[in-house]
Design an enzyme around this catalytic site. Structure first.
Site, PDB file in Angstrom:
ATOM      1  N   HIS A 117       0.848  -1.194   0.000  1.00 12.83           N
ATOM      2  CA  HIS A 117       0.000   0.000   0.000  1.00 12.83           C
ATOM      3  C   HIS A 117       0.882   1.242   0.000  1.00 12.83           C
ATOM      4  O   HIS A 117       0.689   2.158  -0.810  1.00 12.83           O
ATOM      5  CB  HIS A 117      -0.923  -0.003   1.219  1.00 12.83           C
ATOM      6  N   ASP A 140       6.174  21.630 -26.805  1.00 12.65           N
ATOM      7  CA  ASP A 140       6.158  20.271 -26.256  1.00 12.65           C
ATOM      8  C   ASP A 140       7.247  20.205 -25.199  1.00 12.65           C
ATOM      9  O   ASP A 140       7.912  21.204 -24.906  1.00 12.65           O
ATOM     10  CB  ASP A 140       6.417  19.228 -27.365  1.00 12.65           C
ATOM     11  N   TRP A 159       7.102  -0.092   3.932  1.00 13.51           N
ATOM     12  CA  TRP A 159       7.453   0.559   2.666  1.00 13.51           C
ATOM     13  C   TRP A 159       8.854   1.148   2.716  1.00 13.51           C
ATOM     14  O   TRP A 159       9.441   1.435   1.678  1.00 13.51           O
ATOM     15  CB  TRP A 159       6.436   1.639   2.291  1.00 13.51           C
ATOM     16  N   SER A 185      12.710   6.221 -14.157  1.00 17.33           N
ATOM     17  CA  SER A 185      11.644   6.973 -14.815  1.00 17.33           C
ATOM     18  C   SER A 185      11.547   8.384 -14.244  1.00 17.33           C
ATOM     19  O   SER A 185      11.440   9.367 -14.987  1.00 17.33           O
ATOM     20  CB  SER A 185      10.332   6.229 -14.661  1.00 17.33           C
ATOM     21  N   SER A 186      11.600   8.495 -12.903  1.00 15.75           N
ATOM     22  CA  SER A 186      11.499   9.815 -12.284  1.00 15.75           C
ATOM     23  C   SER A 186      12.661  10.704 -12.683  1.00 15.75           C
ATOM     24  O   SER A 186      12.482  11.896 -12.933  1.00 15.75           O
ATOM     25  CB  SER A 186      11.519   9.712 -10.764  1.00 15.75           C
ATOM     26  N   HIS A 242      13.443  12.036   3.189  1.00 15.41           N
ATOM     27  CA  HIS A 242      12.808  13.284   3.600  1.00 15.41           C
ATOM     28  C   HIS A 242      12.601  14.243   2.450  1.00 15.41           C
ATOM     29  O   HIS A 242      11.503  14.763   2.292  1.00 15.41           O
ATOM     30  CB  HIS A 242      13.464  13.944   4.802  1.00 15.41           C
ATOM     31  N   GLU A 298      12.056  13.378  -0.408  1.00 17.13           N
ATOM     32  CA  GLU A 298      10.940  12.738  -1.111  1.00 17.13           C
ATOM     33  C   GLU A 298       9.588  13.262  -0.616  1.00 17.13           C
ATOM     34  O   GLU A 298       8.663  13.470  -1.390  1.00 17.13           O
ATOM     35  CB  GLU A 298      11.029  11.219  -0.914  1.00 17.13           C
ATOM     36  N   TYR A 314       8.972  16.174   0.388  1.00 19.54           N
ATOM     37  CA  TYR A 314       8.728  17.483  -0.218  1.00 19.54           C
ATOM     38  C   TYR A 314       8.529  17.365  -1.715  1.00 19.54           C
ATOM     39  O   TYR A 314       7.845  18.191  -2.319  1.00 19.54           O
ATOM     40  CB  TYR A 314       9.854  18.440   0.158  1.00 19.54           C
ATOM     41  N   SER A 354      -1.474  27.077  -5.480  1.00 14.39           N
ATOM     42  CA  SER A 354      -1.127  28.474  -5.740  1.00 14.39           C
ATOM     43  C   SER A 354      -1.658  28.964  -7.074  1.00 14.39           C
ATOM     44  O   SER A 354      -1.678  30.169  -7.325  1.00 14.39           O
ATOM     45  CB  SER A 354       0.391  28.664  -5.713  1.00 14.39           C
ATOM     46  N   HIS A 396      15.232  12.979  11.711  1.00 13.00           N
ATOM     47  CA  HIS A 396      14.083  13.045  12.622  1.00 13.00           C
ATOM     48  C   HIS A 396      13.159  11.843  12.430  1.00 13.00           C
ATOM     49  O   HIS A 396      12.246  11.655  13.219  1.00 13.00           O
ATOM     50  CB  HIS A 396      13.320  14.380  12.489  1.00 13.00           C
ATOM     51  N   HIS A 397      13.401  11.060  11.376  1.00 11.93           N
ATOM     52  CA  HIS A 397      12.652   9.807  11.235  1.00 11.93           C
ATOM     53  C   HIS A 397      13.250   8.707  12.103  1.00 11.93           C
ATOM     54  O   HIS A 397      12.731   7.613  12.143  1.00 11.93           O
ATOM     55  CB  HIS A 397      12.669   9.341   9.775  1.00 11.93           C
ATOM     56  N   THR A 430       7.211  27.005   5.398  1.00  7.92           N
ATOM     57  CA  THR A 430       5.918  26.377   5.101  1.00  7.92           C
ATOM     58  C   THR A 430       4.786  27.259   5.622  1.00  7.92           C
ATOM     59  O   THR A 430       3.768  27.450   4.952  1.00  7.92           O
ATOM     60  CB  THR A 430       5.850  24.973   5.729  1.00  7.92           C
ATOM     61  N   LYS A 488       3.968  30.130   3.392  1.00  6.78           N
ATOM     62  CA  LYS A 488       3.099  29.787   2.274  1.00  6.78           C
ATOM     63  C   LYS A 488       1.633  29.802   2.687  1.00  6.78           C
ATOM     64  O   LYS A 488       0.786  30.357   1.985  1.00  6.78           O
ATOM     65  CB  LYS A 488       3.452  28.404   1.742  1.00  6.78           C
ATOM     66  N   ARG A 518       1.624   0.809  14.824  1.00 11.32           N
ATOM     67  CA  ARG A 518       1.273   0.632  13.421  1.00 11.32           C
ATOM     68  C   ARG A 518       1.744  -0.746  12.955  1.00 11.32           C
ATOM     69  O   ARG A 518       2.460  -1.440  13.660  1.00 11.32           O
ATOM     70  CB  ARG A 518       1.903   1.737  12.581  1.00 11.32           C
TER      71      ARG A 518
END
Lengths: 69, 526, 181
Positions: B77, B106, B142, B169-170, B253, B255, B257, B268, B302-303, B328, B331, B450
């Protein structure tokens, strides 16, 4: 060209530093931004950003030292 | 969508028809469409897994999924939603919108664009088919921490290959986007005149080329640890499993963002359109985005507050993380200030954008709470963290995607969606989303861990509420599918400019739907 | 115009690809960097003998009970400490013998990984000698006795009076390089 005086290059560095500092906070006046965009090259801003990030990291480390000492 | 383009513009296109049109296409609009459909398919698959998880958690005890399968469900998931749904959806938006918004004909590398899309179904198939190999899919979460990921079976190998392919790909997608934005803007479109969506994608693409190769490196290390006798993460061979976590989160991390900056961009665009005011503090927004991107590279640990770290390290990452809330917050204030005294109307895109701001702020605040070391040690690996990141990724990234789809559907298809049903979709999503995830804060604070299929009786009531919410949220997304399909097939013809407040090039310079080939002569931007 | 554009596009792609490659290498460079960082900061020091602090003193008023634990993971060895527990003063050196026996008919290489309870014991445990600093090679049916020599310093928090020191032997694949450093 070589006569770009020291004073001017000092002012330039200060301008980059200011742009980066405001960027880190995320607030900037429109007119200042247009001035930056017109006078600074991307390379200058990127180097400024990296230097700014290093200063940011070092200053947090300093604060941490102060807290734990 | 195929029908629309094909009928309206068939006369000047020399592309194959039928399936080959889609396989061989190099048109940014076709590829964008395929990205969006692919990610929606993966979203439904990931959603099906989520339904399985919530069905098992509906009551205490093991009813539907055995623990092994449950773990595979949670793992896949996460992987499918992050790498298969959210990220490709944003790339799809970039493909459609970036050329239209900067006045380019293009993308810069049209063939590479086709290739970077067609890698995705391969990776998606690998991920999904890993359920059916002996031993089942990867089941270690994950984040695939070793030692679980060095021990698992064939499913883990398939996952590693899928991550490699998705990463490639990314990276190709980002190279394409960066080059398009930097080299192909219409005359007069200076960097500081670019729409916010283009800016956020430029910065996101740079983040992608910065961290995706690191992810590729770390999964390669995992692969060689599994099959070629290296011991990067094997303690017995002198490696260190904690090092995996450091390298993974150095990718992980930023990722986070990568998945939220384009969302900021979409919102925006939408808020100024429906408030009929220019974006407040455009320049601050640009600077805040860049600042978030840089800061996101120095907060990864921090993870890992409970993985074993000196106090000095914990404090450093705690302070750095809390400071990231500043740009943040800037914004959020800018969006609010844009709406202030605007002449607002509340069509579906605007509803989703406002819902995004409201719920993203909740997710942001629970993030700041998790950043505080003593609290994080309490809530680590509990449902509090689950609630936090679903508030950021579902009501953040996903809601912005819905907002963007409703906003640009008239431009893409030439038809209007059904406004009443769109509003139903929003309110039902809003209600069921909060029903699902708000109670998970309470579960987490009460200590429910979890990634477990069974739980203590004291958690039963909130879990039942959460499961009901999840089923509702899942069904609501089928309504979204219906709205999109009926818009494409039989939607009312859209006016030339459905949103009178829109100011970006695709609305001011192009008809609805956008022609198959647009901006072959670049517009002049004043 | 179009020509020039596609040329500069390709230049940009090359730059970005090189950058991608650099970041891939950077991912690998993080590995030695991480090890160096841990070594310099003294985090996670498993394989180097410690040096006793000059101001080490023996705290005669306190007793610490130490329990010794030994495990093997996936090798045909028998592994046990020759004494299961000990009582010492903080700051007092102690020598403990462990014994391993290879029960199989092949040569087996193993590496011991320590683990402590409470977890922060590693800050206070100074090891001068340990079989865990290197890999151990045992010939078929060989038995080996090996020492661990250490001090628990007197900085250990006063509320701790029992600690556990555990070693687990893991098998190293044949021909695998010995533990790094």
């Amino acid at each position: 060209m070589n006569k770009i005086t020291e004073k001017q290059s000092g002012a330039r560095i200060w301008q980059i530093a200011k742009a980066v500092m405001f960027a880190f906070m995320g607030v900037r006046k429109k007119s200042d931004l247009e001035h930056d965009a017109a006078t600074l090259t991307p390379a200058q801003v990127i180097i400024g950003g990296i230097v700014g990030a290093i200063i940011f990291v070092l200053s947090i480390m300093l604060v941490v030292r102060l807290v734990v000492s | 969508m195929a029908a629309v383009h094909g009928d309206a513009h068939g006369h000047d296109d020399h592309h194959p028809s039928g399936i080959m049109r889609w396989v061989t296409t190099t048109n940014h609009k076709d590829i964008g469409t395929m990205y969006l459909w692919f990610s929606f398919t993966m979203f439904l698959i990931g959603g099906f897994l989520a339904m399985g998880i919530r069905a098992e958690l509906y009551q205490p005890g093991i009813q539907i999924l055995q623990p092994e399968l449950f773990n595979q469900f949670t793992t896949l998931h996460g992987l499918i939603m992050v790498f298969g749904a959210i990220m490709p959806a944003f790339v799809g938006f970039a493909n459609w919108q970036v050329p239209l918004m900067i006045g380019a004909p293009d993308m810069a590398f049209a063939r590479m664009n086709n290739w970077s899309f067609w890698l995705l179904p391969v990776a998606g198939t690998l991920l999904v088919s890993s359920f059916f190999v002996p031993g089942g899919a990867a089941a270690g979460g994950w984040t695939f921490y070793p030692p679980l990921s060095t021990q698992g079976g064939l499913g883990v190998d398939l996952m590693i290959f899928a991550v490699h392919i998705l990463g490639a790909s990314s990276i190709m997608g980002s190279i394409n986007i960066i080059t398009t934005i930097l080299n192909m803007r219409a005359p007069g479109m200076t960097l500081m005149k670019m729409p916010m969506f283009v800016w956020t994608w430029l910065i996101t693409a740079y983040l992608l080329v910065l961290v995706m190769p690191v992810l590729a490196g770390v999964v390669t290390m995992l692969l060689t640890d599994r099959h070629f006798g290296t011991s990067f993460f094997n303690a017995a061979g002198g490696g260190d499993p904690v090092m995996f976590q450091h390298i993974f989160w150095f990718f992980g991390h930023p990722e986070v963002y990568i998945m939220i900056l384009p969302a900021f961009g979409i919102v925006s665009e939408i808020i100024p359109t429906f408030a009929r005011k220019p974006l407040f503090g455009y320049s601050s927004m640009v600077y805040a985005t860049a600042s978030i991107a840089i800061l996101s590279c120095v907060v990864w640990a921090h993870h890992m507050f409970t993985a074993g770290m000196p106090t000095v390290g914990q404090l450093f990452f705690m302070y750095a993380t809390m400071l990231i809330a500043v740009p943040t917050g800037v914004k959020v204030f800018n969006w609010t200030a844009t709406m202030w005294r605007g002449s607002m109307t509340f069509e579906t895109p605007m509803l989703f954008a406002i819902g995004f701001i409201f719920l993203f702020v909740i997710g942001g605040f629970s993030g700041v709470i998790c950043a505080i070391v003593p609290i994080d040690i309490q809530v680590q690996d509990t449902y509090y963290v689950i609630a936090h990141f679903h508030y950021v990724l579902v009501s953040g990234a996903l809601f912005s995607l819905f907002a963007g789809v409703y906003y640009w559907l008239p431009k893409w298809t030439g038809n209007m969606y059904n406004e009443t049903l769109g509003k139903w979709h929003f309110w039902l999503s809003m209600f069921f989303f909060n029903l699902t995830f708000f109670v998970q804060h309470f579960l987490g604070l009460a200590g429910m861990p979890r990634r477990i299929p069974d739980y203590n009786l004291q958690f039963a009531d909130f879990n039942m509420v959460s499961s009901i919410g999840a089923f509702g949220f899942g069904l609501t997304q089928l309504l979204f599918l219906y709205i999109v399909i009926s818009c494409i097939r039989s939607g009312e013809k859209s006016p030339e400019k459905p949103w009178d407040g829109a100011t970006t090039l695709e609305w001011t310079h192009l008809p609805c739907p956008a022609p198959y080939h647009s901006f072959e002569k670049p517009p002049i931007v004043k | 115009m179009v020509e020039a554009n596609s040329k500069s596009n390709i230049l940009m792609m090359k730059k970005l690809l090189i950058f991608t490659l650099i970041m891939f290498v950077f991912g690998y460079a993080l590995v030695p960097f991480y090890e160096k960082f841990c070594e310099v900061t003294g985090i996670n020091n498993l394989l180097q003998p410690d040096v006793l602090a000059k101001d080490n003193r023996v705290d005669e008023d306190r007793w610490i009970a130490i329990e010794f634990d030994a495990n093997v993971r996936g090798l045909p060895w028998q592994f046990k400490p020759l004494q299961t527990s000990a009582r010492i003063h903080p700051g007092e050196p102690i020598n403990v013998m462990y014994e391993i026996t290879n029960n199989s008919d092949r040569e087996v290489t193993g590496q011991a990984i320590p683990s402590y309870s409470p977890r922060f014991l590693d800050k206070h445990l100074k090891k001068f000698e340990c079989f865990c600093f290197t890999k151990q090679v045992l010939k078929p049916n060989e038995t080996l006795q090996m020492p661990v020599q250490f001090v628990i310093d007197s900085e250990l928090p006063a509320e701790i009076n029992t600690v556990t020191i555990s070693y687990t032997f893991f098998e190293l694949p044949a021909g695998a390089s010995p533990v790094k450093k």
